[in-house]
Motif scaffolding. Structure first.
Motif, PDB file in Angstrom:
ATOM      1  N   ARG A 120       0.836  -1.201   0.000  1.00  0.00           N
ATOM      2  CA  ARG A 120       0.000   0.000   0.000  1.00  0.00           C
ATOM      3  C   ARG A 120       0.875   1.256   0.000  1.00  0.00           C
ATOM      4  O   ARG A 120       0.561   2.243  -0.660  1.00  0.00           O
ATOM      5  CB  ARG A 120      -0.930  -0.040   1.218  1.00  0.00           C
TER       6      ARG A 120
ATOM      7  N   TYR B 210       1.315   7.638  -6.014  1.00  0.00           N
ATOM      8  CA  TYR B 210       0.285   8.679  -6.035  1.00  0.00           C
ATOM      9  C   TYR B 210       0.876  10.025  -5.635  1.00  0.00           C
ATOM     10  O   TYR B 210       0.631  11.038  -6.288  1.00  0.00           O
ATOM     11  CB  TYR B 210      -0.851   8.285  -5.086  1.00  0.00           C
TER      12      TYR B 210
ATOM     13  N   ASP C 152      -7.489   4.445 -11.263  1.00  0.00           N
ATOM     14  CA  ASP C 152      -8.033   3.096 -11.394  1.00  0.00           C
ATOM     15  C   ASP C 152      -9.136   2.996 -10.343  1.00  0.00           C
ATOM     16  O   ASP C 152      -8.859   3.106  -9.151  1.00  0.00           O
ATOM     17  CB  ASP C 152      -6.904   2.090 -11.122  1.00  0.00           C
TER      18      ASP C 152
ATOM     19  N   LEU D 150     -12.532   1.263  -8.434  1.00  0.00           N
ATOM     20  CA  LEU D 150     -13.366   0.093  -8.164  1.00  0.00           C
ATOM     21  C   LEU D 150     -14.763   0.605  -7.837  1.00  0.00           C
ATOM     22  O   LEU D 150     -14.926   1.500  -7.022  1.00  0.00           O
ATOM     23  CB  LEU D 150     -12.838  -0.674  -6.947  1.00  0.00           C
ATOM     24  N   TRP D 151     -15.760   0.007  -8.468  1.00  0.00           N
ATOM     25  CA  TRP D 151     -17.140   0.461  -8.269  1.00  0.00           C
ATOM     26  C   TRP D 151     -17.926  -0.533  -7.443  1.00  0.00           C
ATOM     27  O   TRP D 151     -17.767  -1.738  -7.569  1.00  0.00           O
ATOM     28  CB  TRP D 151     -17.834   0.619  -9.619  1.00  0.00           C
ATOM     29  N   HIS D 152     -18.811   0.022  -6.619  1.00  0.00           N
ATOM     30  CA  HIS D 152     -19.755  -0.836  -5.901  1.00  0.00           C
ATOM     31  C   HIS D 152     -21.120  -0.142  -5.936  1.00  0.00           C
ATOM     32  O   HIS D 152     -21.448   0.650  -5.055  1.00  0.00           O
ATOM     33  CB  HIS D 152     -19.291  -1.069  -4.461  1.00  0.00           C
TER      34      HIS D 152
ATOM     35  N   LEU E 153     -20.616   3.374  -4.258  1.00  0.00           N
ATOM     36  CA  LEU E 153     -19.328   3.562  -3.618  1.00  0.00           C
ATOM     37  C   LEU E 153     -18.270   3.414  -4.693  1.00  0.00           C
ATOM     38  O   LEU E 153     -18.370   2.532  -5.556  1.00  0.00           O
ATOM     39  CB  LEU E 153     -19.108   2.493  -2.562  1.00  0.00           C
ATOM     40  N   VAL E 154     -17.291   4.278  -4.624  1.00  0.00           N
ATOM     41  CA  VAL E 154     -16.199   4.133  -5.576  1.00  0.00           C
ATOM     42  C   VAL E 154     -14.889   4.248  -4.814  1.00  0.00           C
ATOM     43  O   VAL E 154     -14.736   5.093  -3.930  1.00  0.00           O
ATOM     44  CB  VAL E 154     -16.320   5.159  -6.726  1.00  0.00           C
ATOM     45  N   TYR E 155     -13.980   3.326  -5.104  1.00  0.00           N
ATOM     46  CA  TYR E 155     -12.684   3.313  -4.434  1.00  0.00           C
ATOM     47  C   TYR E 155     -11.607   3.660  -5.446  1.00  0.00           C
ATOM     48  O   TYR E 155     -11.517   3.043  -6.512  1.00  0.00           O
ATOM     49  CB  TYR E 155     -12.420   1.935  -3.821  1.00  0.00           C
TER      50      TYR E 155
ATOM     51  N   LEU F  32      -8.067   3.382  -6.365  1.00  0.00           N
ATOM     52  CA  LEU F  32      -6.963   2.502  -5.959  1.00  0.00           C
ATOM     53  C   LEU F  32      -5.665   3.261  -5.734  1.00  0.00           C
ATOM     54  O   LEU F  32      -4.846   2.882  -4.902  1.00  0.00           O
ATOM     55  CB  LEU F  32      -6.733   1.430  -7.035  1.00  0.00           C
ATOM     56  N   LEU F  33      -5.466   4.333  -6.497  1.00  0.00           N
ATOM     57  CA  LEU F  33      -4.206   5.055  -6.396  1.00  0.00           C
ATOM     58  C   LEU F  33      -4.173   5.955  -5.156  1.00  0.00           C
ATOM     59  O   LEU F  33      -3.245   5.907  -4.365  1.00  0.00           O
ATOM     60  CB  LEU F  33      -3.994   5.870  -7.675  1.00  0.00           C
ATOM     61  N   SER F  34      -5.228   6.746  -4.972  1.00  0.00           N
ATOM     62  CA  SER F  34      -5.227   7.665  -3.830  1.00  0.00           C
ATOM     63  C   SER F  34      -5.635   6.952  -2.549  1.00  0.00           C
ATOM     64  O   SER F  34      -5.322   7.422  -1.460  1.00  0.00           O
ATOM     65  CB  SER F  34      -6.180   8.831  -4.078  1.00  0.00           C
ATOM     66  N   GLY F  35      -6.339   5.833  -2.681  1.00  0.00           N
ATOM     67  CA  GLY F  35      -6.819   5.135  -1.491  1.00  0.00           C
ATOM     68  C   GLY F  35      -8.085   5.750  -0.917  1.00  0.00           C
ATOM     69  O   GLY F  35      -8.536   5.344   0.140  1.00  0.00           O
ATOM     70  N   ASP F  36      -8.659   6.732  -1.612  1.00  0.00           N
ATOM     71  CA  ASP F  36      -9.874   7.390  -1.119  1.00  0.00           C
ATOM     72  C   ASP F  36     -11.122   6.603  -1.506  1.00  0.00           C
ATOM     73  O   ASP F  36     -11.191   6.040  -2.595  1.00  0.00           O
ATOM     74  CB  ASP F  36     -10.000   8.803  -1.709  1.00  0.00           C
ATOM     75  N   THR F  37     -12.098   6.604  -0.609  1.00  0.00           N
ATOM     76  CA  THR F  37     -13.399   5.995  -0.888  1.00  0.00           C
ATOM     77  C   THR F  37     -14.435   7.112  -0.960  1.00  0.00           C
ATOM     78  O   THR F  37     -14.436   7.999  -0.108  1.00  0.00           O
ATOM     79  CB  THR F  37     -13.783   5.024   0.240  1.00  0.00           C
TER      80      THR F  37
ATOM     81  N   LEU G  82     -18.656   8.217  -1.785  1.00  0.00           N
ATOM     82  CA  LEU G  82     -20.045   7.804  -1.983  1.00  0.00           C
ATOM     83  C   LEU G  82     -20.666   8.821  -2.928  1.00  0.00           C
ATOM     84  O   LEU G  82     -20.737  10.007  -2.615  1.00  0.00           O
ATOM     85  CB  LEU G  82     -20.770   7.790  -0.634  1.00  0.00           C
TER      86      LEU G  82
END
Lengths: 370, 303, 106
Positions: free
Chosen positions: A71, A78, C25, C27-29, C36-38, C40-45, C47
């Motif tokens: 991570r 980033y 990049d 990820l969708w939920h 929800l969208v994640y 991957l690069l910033s690590g932010d989630t 809504l």
């Protein structure tokens, strides 16, 4: 005195040795590796040796370290992107140093490496504007104390650390690789002139291979307080092994050290890489650096041998505390003349006792980071 | 063999020399201390935890008084994790609460094979209720109430969710009761073992309620997350369960997990899968008996 | 010429295109009313409401101007064009605040 068991060093040299480890050996290895920030590195090495099958409880600790390291590497990528974005209007080179450089170029030391901050270098004339760009993009100076500000800006080779307001990530912005007051005076302009562009990132560079090695050596033996000593030596070992296959590598490394006034750190680097990590350094290369050994070579040996062990009670002897303290004083002494040094150390000692950083909501307060 | 095998005196001797090595949930803790309050706390709260004779421990904890003048003048306690002291000392009177906080910190900041959420966790018939909530919401009180009425305690602070199979893993330890809830629980669960009051901690007065015996015995039986309930104690309020948006729930949990940011993709996938498999509610209450009744009637998510 | 605009400029620049950040990049939920969208690069989630999610998803495949995005939305969502323009502009502003999208130079 009981025999010193430095399992971290053993496993760095010969990861397959862990295939015969007992539970007690694994226990000691994990504790030592955690305290030297090398748990994820060892995990990566073990992955290359399928004969090594850690017990389930040990695998949990290795997995945890692997996840942190994975991570962190993404986070470093980033942050590099964010720094580049902030600095782009300057149209000036940004040079990634150390861990950030290994990650950006996929160089050998990056596997399983842990990070605490990101180091970059910009040409000195650009420094002020570069800092402005960073402040505008959300970083702030992490030291508010007027003395700290003056200390960095007057004597150091880097700005006070910049911490991002939202993400909390820390960037150290350098303009050269040793403090202004240090006795060795490598020429930053020559480092920048030789720097190599990073593919896919505009205006982003890493140091040329030889300079990268020399910087890593200088940082470890002439600048840092050795808190990550063994980890940094592992970086050096990986770099040396990687670049040693280049044509005429060793004589060129020697010549570059001479040009940059960095023969002493190179002497230390080659000596301890070979002795501790069995880096294949040829005799001729060692012989070439030997005129640059320090006056008190035996004493320095005694100090570095201790400070380059994992910072774990199992690796300490009666002199470890003294050795670390002497090297701490030395690292500051190398940075600044004595009349500046003493007041500075006193101040630091007092401050360390007083400072505290509350940990949000948690009933325990984290100790001040130095 | 468990800790209660030792007399209070014997335990003190072990803790002062080699350290006492015991299992709690999936972890082995090696604890050393010469401080009477810590020995007493372990003796009272951890008697039923199994002693472990192994060559390894996950955490080596040492609670001690810092060296120097403070030994005599306003004495303090600090904890070392395997020789390193990550936190500032606390007043000596808080030695046992410090052990509890320290062990929580050790788990939350090292065990990244789990998604670790700040929540109380209880179980019934294999189905787990996760109770996340900010401090002061009555989460620990509700948790203590439920476990004194048949629910099995997993944890009152840390929800451990396996990244491999998304099962919830028990880590039964004493429940930390704060302020008013201490007297409430002494009255509500007279059979429970509740330790001394520690006054003037950062969270006010704290006392620990020993984990129920069955929770400790069955610490290796994981459960499946079925409900995520955000409790809120409101004086005089009628107990009320209202459905909650799953997206909002997941976002809140992400922000209140200890290691979500470390886990990246695995964290997001685990979290969303867990929330998808749960019914999510807000729960307002003032009377524990009402809460027990409503929890007994919680509908399973896969009906 | 740089390909990224100044991160601090707030110029909405008519005709300039919105784009996701390079290397993004997601990820969708998806849920019922929100996704929800994640990152991957910033690590932010994050809504996101459905309109924001749809805008971000559209931009993930190609950079588009606000007008182009608006046209897509009016077709798909049968909003009146006045309301849609405001809604789209507000969502884009929000996505930018979240560091998910930026305005390109050309």
């Amino acid at each position: 005195m009981p025999e010193l068991r430095n399992w971290v060093l053993e496993c760095l040299r010969q990861p397959q040795r862990a295939a015969d480890f007992s539970d007690a050996d694994w226990d000691l290895l994990i504790r030592q590796a955690r305290h030297s920030n090398l748990l994820a590195r060892l995990d990566w090495l073990f992955q290359q040796h399928p004969a090594v099958q850690p017990p389930i409880w040990a695998e949990r600790h290795l997995e945890a370290a692997r996840r942190v390291s994975d991570r962190q590497q993404i986070a470093v990528r980033y942050e590099i992107g964010q720094i580049v974005r902030a600095m782009r209007p300057l149209q000036q080179p940004v040079i990634l140093l150390k861990g950030a450089a290994y990650v950006a170029t996929g160089l050998a030391p990056y596997h399983g490496r842990m990070f605490s901050d990101i180091d970059i270098m910009v040409p000195k004339p650009v420094l002020e504007r570069a800092e402005q760009r960073m402040l505008l993009a959300g970083w702030m100076s992490a030291h508010h104390d007027a003395y700290d500000q003056k200390y960095y800006r007057t004597w150091m080779h880097e700005l006070p650390p910049l911490r991002h307001r939202r993400r909390g990530t820390v960037v150290d912005m350098h303009h050269t690789i040793l403090p202004e007051t240090a006795r060795l005076k490598p020429d930053a302009a020559r480092l920048i002139a030789a720097a190599v562009p990073v593919e896919g990132l505009e205006q982003v560079f890493v140091l040329a291979p030889l300079d990268m090695i020399l910087h890593s050596a200088t940082h470890l033996f002439h600048d840092g307080e050795l808190e990550n000593g063994l980890r940094d030596l592992v970086d050096l070992d990986a770099l040396l092994r990687h670049f040693a296959t280049d044509d005429g590598f060793w004589p060129r490394l020697q010549a570059r050290a001479e040009e940059m006034d960095l023969q002493r750190p190179l002497y230390y680097a080659l000596r301890y890489c070979r002795e501790l990590l069995q880096t294949p350094v040829p005799e001729s290369a060692l012989a070439a650096t030997s005129p640059h050994q320090p006056r008190f070579a035996a004493l320095m040996d005694m100090l570095f041998q201790r400070a380059l062990r994992p910072d774990h009670v199992s690796c300490n002897d009666a002199f470890t505390g003294l050795a670390r303290w002497l090297l701490y004083v030395r690292s500051h002494h190398l940075r600044m003349p004595l009349h500046l040094l003493l007041p500075h150390l006193v101040r630091k000692a007092i401050k360390r006792r007083r400072e505290s950083t509350p940990l949000g909501g948690h009933p325990l307060e984290k100790k001040a980071a130095d | 063999m468990n800790i209660a095998t030792y007399s209070r005196e014997r335990l003190g001797q072990y803790m002062a020399t080699d350290g006492v090595r015991f299992r709690t949930g999936p972890f082995v803790v090696d604890l050393r201390s010469t401080l009477p309050a810590v020995v007493e706390g372990i003796h009272q709260m951890y008697g039923e935890y199994p002693l472990i004779e192994s060559d390894h421990a996950d955490f080596y904890l040492h609670l001690k008084q810092p060296a120097g003048i403070r030994h005599w003048w306003r004495p303090q306690v600090c904890f070392a994790l395997d020789g390193h002291e990550p936190f500032k000392p606390l007043p000596l009177s808080q030695a046992f609460p410090m052990f509890e906080w320290a062990l929580n910190w050790c788990v939350a900041s090292h065990m990244h094979c789990y998604l670790i959420i700040h929540a109380a966790v209880v179980e019934r018939d294999g189905c787990v209720a996760v109770l996340p909530a900010p401090p002061g919401s009555g989460k620990s009180t509700l948790c203590a109430g439920l476990i004194s009425r048949g629910w099995r305690l997993f944890s009152d602070e840390l929800a451990l969710i396996s990244l491999k199979d998304r099962r919830v893993i028990p880590l039964p330890r004493p429940v930390g009761l704060k302020n008013n809830s201490i007297d409430i629980m002494r009255a509500y669960a007279p059979q429970a073992v509740i330790g001394p009051n520690y006054t003037d901690t950062r969270k006010g007065t704290v006392a620990h309620m020993k984990a129920p015996t069955t929770s400790i015995r069955r610490a290796d039986e994981s459960g499946r997350a079925a409900w995520i309930v955000f409790p809120k104690y409101t004086a005089g309020a009628e107990a009320r369960l209202t459905p909650r948006d799953p997206g909002q729930t997941a976002l809140y949990l992400a922000q209140n997990a200890f290691n979500y940011s470390v886990l990246g993709r695995a964290g997001f996938e685990t979290l969303t899968a867990v929330v998808d498999g749960c019914r999510c509610y807000d729960f307002e209450y003032s009377q524990l008996d009402d809460a027990i009744e409503i929890f007994a009637a919680l509908e399973l998510p896969y009906a | 010429m740089s390909t990224l605009n100044d991160p601090l400029s707030t110029d909405g620049g008519l005709g300039r295109r919105w784009s996701i950040l390079p290397g993004t990049d997601l990820l969708w939920h998806p849920g019922d009313d929100t996704s929800l969208v994640y990152d991957l690069l910033s690590g932010d989630t994050h809504l996101l409401d459905n309109l924001s999610a749809m805008l971000l998803d559209t931009l993930s495949s190609q950079p588009l101007s606000e007008a182009e995005l608006l046209a897509a939305v009016v077709d798909d969502w049968s909003l009146d064009s006045q309301g849609a323009a405001e809604a789209v502009s507000q969502r884009l502003h929000n996505l930018r605040q979240l560091d998910l999208i930026y305005l390109t130079d050309s």
